[in-house]
Every structure is written in C-alpha cells, then in structure tokens.
Design a protein around this motif. Structure first.
Motif, PDB file in Angstrom:
ATOM      1  N   PRO A  88       0.808  -1.224   0.000  1.00 29.58           N
ATOM      2  CA  PRO A  88       0.000   0.000   0.000  1.00 29.58           C
ATOM      3  C   PRO A  88       0.843   1.276   0.000  1.00 29.58           C
ATOM      4  N   HIS A  89       2.128   1.125   0.196  1.00 27.54           N
ATOM      5  CA  HIS A  89       3.056   2.260   0.249  1.00 27.54           C
ATOM      6  C   HIS A  89       3.658   2.580  -1.124  1.00 27.54           C
ATOM      7  N   ARG A  90       3.347   1.778  -2.151  1.00 26.07           N
ATOM      8  CA  ARG A  90       4.005   1.873  -3.451  1.00 26.07           C
ATOM      9  C   ARG A  90       3.027   2.309  -4.529  1.00 26.07           C
ATOM     10  N   ALA A  91       3.563   2.986  -5.563  1.00 30.23           N
ATOM     11  CA  ALA A  91       2.774   3.345  -6.743  1.00 30.23           C
ATOM     12  C   ALA A  91       3.682   3.294  -7.961  1.00 30.23           C
ATOM     13  N   ASP A  92       3.076   3.127  -9.118  1.00 30.71           N
ATOM     14  CA  ASP A  92       3.817   3.035 -10.375  1.00 30.71           C
ATOM     15  C   ASP A  92       3.604   4.275 -11.223  1.00 30.71           C
ATOM     16  N   VAL A  93       4.678   4.756 -11.816  1.00 30.77           N
ATOM     17  CA  VAL A  93       4.601   5.821 -12.807  1.00 30.77           C
ATOM     18  C   VAL A  93       4.288   5.147 -14.135  1.00 30.77           C
ATOM     19  N   ASN A  94       3.221   5.585 -14.792  1.00 29.74           N
ATOM     20  CA  ASN A  94       2.819   4.982 -16.063  1.00 29.74           C
ATOM     21  C   ASN A  94       2.662   6.031 -17.153  1.00 29.74           C
ATOM     22  N   GLU A 121       0.246  12.434  -1.083  1.00 28.95           N
ATOM     23  CA  GLU A 121      -1.085  12.668  -0.512  1.00 28.95           C
ATOM     24  C   GLU A 121      -1.839  11.367  -0.273  1.00 28.95           C
ATOM     25  N   LEU A 122      -1.538  10.355  -1.064  1.00 29.98           N
ATOM     26  CA  LEU A 122      -2.179   9.048  -0.923  1.00 29.98           C
ATOM     27  C   LEU A 122      -1.416   8.123   0.023  1.00 29.98           C
ATOM     28  N   TYR A 172      13.495   3.430  -9.319  1.00 32.11           N
ATOM     29  CA  TYR A 172      12.619   3.693  -8.173  1.00 32.11           C
ATOM     30  C   TYR A 172      13.041   4.999  -7.515  1.00 32.11           C
ATOM     31  N   LYS A 173      12.142   5.532  -6.717  1.00 34.28           N
ATOM     32  CA  LYS A 173      12.436   6.703  -5.889  1.00 34.28           C
ATOM     33  C   LYS A 173      11.669   6.580  -4.593  1.00 34.28           C
ATOM     34  N   THR A 174      12.363   6.834  -3.493  1.00 35.47           N
ATOM     35  CA  THR A 174      11.711   6.896  -2.192  1.00 35.47           C
ATOM     36  C   THR A 174      11.295   8.329  -1.960  1.00 35.47           C
ATOM     37  N   LEU A 175      10.032   8.529  -1.665  1.00 37.51           N
ATOM     38  CA  LEU A 175       9.518   9.895  -1.441  1.00 37.51           C
ATOM     39  C   LEU A 175       9.683  10.306   0.020  1.00 37.51           C
TER      40      LEU A 175
END
Length: 175
Positions: A88-94, A121-122, A172-175
């Motif tokens: 739930p902590h991850r998202a993909d750039v598409n 924000e998510l 990847y990038k850690t925000l």
C-alpha cells in the motif's frame, strides 16, 4: 503561456478522447516506447484511453494528470495505485508522454513533480517505473532522483516496427 496541470476524471477523459488519442498517436509515431508498435492507428490510441486508463480512473486505482498549454493537451502521466495488499506504500509511474510539439519546455518534469505530490497525498512512499534504456526520459528520471535498479535486455519491441528488442531500465524513488 503557462502550463496548467490538472487531474482528469473519467468524464474528462471521455470528453477529451480525440485530443488524448492524438497525443498518444503523435508520441508513438515519434518513436516513444510506451507499449505500441507502428503501424498504429488513431482509433487504437483512443481505444487505449477507453480500455486501459478509463476503468482505473473510474474505480480510483489510477490518477491521470494532464498538462495543458495554449488550450491544448501537451502531455500526460498516470499514477498506478492498484497494488497488492502488502504494497500500500508503493505506486507506479505509467505512460509519461509529452507531445513532440511541446517537448523541451519542462512539461515532463512538471508532470512528474505533481505526480509525486499526489502519491504523497495518498500515503505512497515508493515510486517505481521502467523506461527504455538510453531513451530521453532516462536522464530526466535520474535528475528527479530516481535510481536505477537494473536493466532487462530484450524487454520490448522497437516502436518503429521491425524485430529489434530494446532493453528497459527499472528505476525507483523513495519519497
């Protein structure tokens, strides 16, 4: 004129389908490796938005940002949030894409920075993506703080047709 970044709803996608199709069509014909191979018809481009993007936007698992300039769609990027329960902590750039007529104006960078704001924000703290190795986007991602994990050879067909298989760089990038 100023670049304006907006979040597109499902209704926005449907009402701008022609312009979105034209954007995707132009990018593919310019050699962008974003999943499609020539020959590539405008109807196929519109079908991508309605078949692949619209359902995720509608069900809330995908955010679509659109950059406009001079009242035209100049670029888009998507945040894929349809991850497994243990991610739930991850998202993909598409599908970061900027129309060839609007390139070299900082639009891709603006889209990516806003995408990261939305991800935070998510509650997303890890962004992942892949890009054709050696493509123009690779240095952009690096400049934005994305780190290379590795390269997969022979990952995707060359978008201009033919039999060549291009490698992809996983980042990847850690925000």
């Amino acid at each position: 004129m100023t670049v304006v970044i907006t979040t597109f709803s499902a209704d926005d996608i449907e009402s701008h389908l022609g312009a979105l199709g034209a954007l995707l069509h132009a990018c593919v014909h310019d050699g962008a490796s974003i999943g499609f191979v020539l020959p590539y018809a405008h109807a196929e481009a519109e079908g991508f938005w309605t078949g692949k993007v619209l359902p995720g936007v509608r069900d809330g698992t995908r955010i679509m940002l659109v950059a406009s300039k001079d009242d035209r769609i100049a670029g888009t990027v998507q945040l894929g949030c349809d991850t497994m329960p243990n991610q739930p902590h991850r998202a993909d750039v598409n599908k970061l894409m900027v129309h060839p007529g609007f390139r070299r104006q900082g639009i891709a960078q603006l889209l990516m920075k806003e995408l990261e704001v939305r991800a935070r924000e998510l509650g997303r703290s890890l962004m992942t993506l892949d890009t054709r190795t050696g493509d123009n986007a690779e240095p952009l991602y690096t400049a934005l703080g994305y780190r290379t994990v590795g390269v997969i050879p022979g990952f995707a067909r060359d978008p201009m047709g033919g039999d060549r298989l291009d490698p992809t760089t996983i980042m990847y990038k850690t925000l």
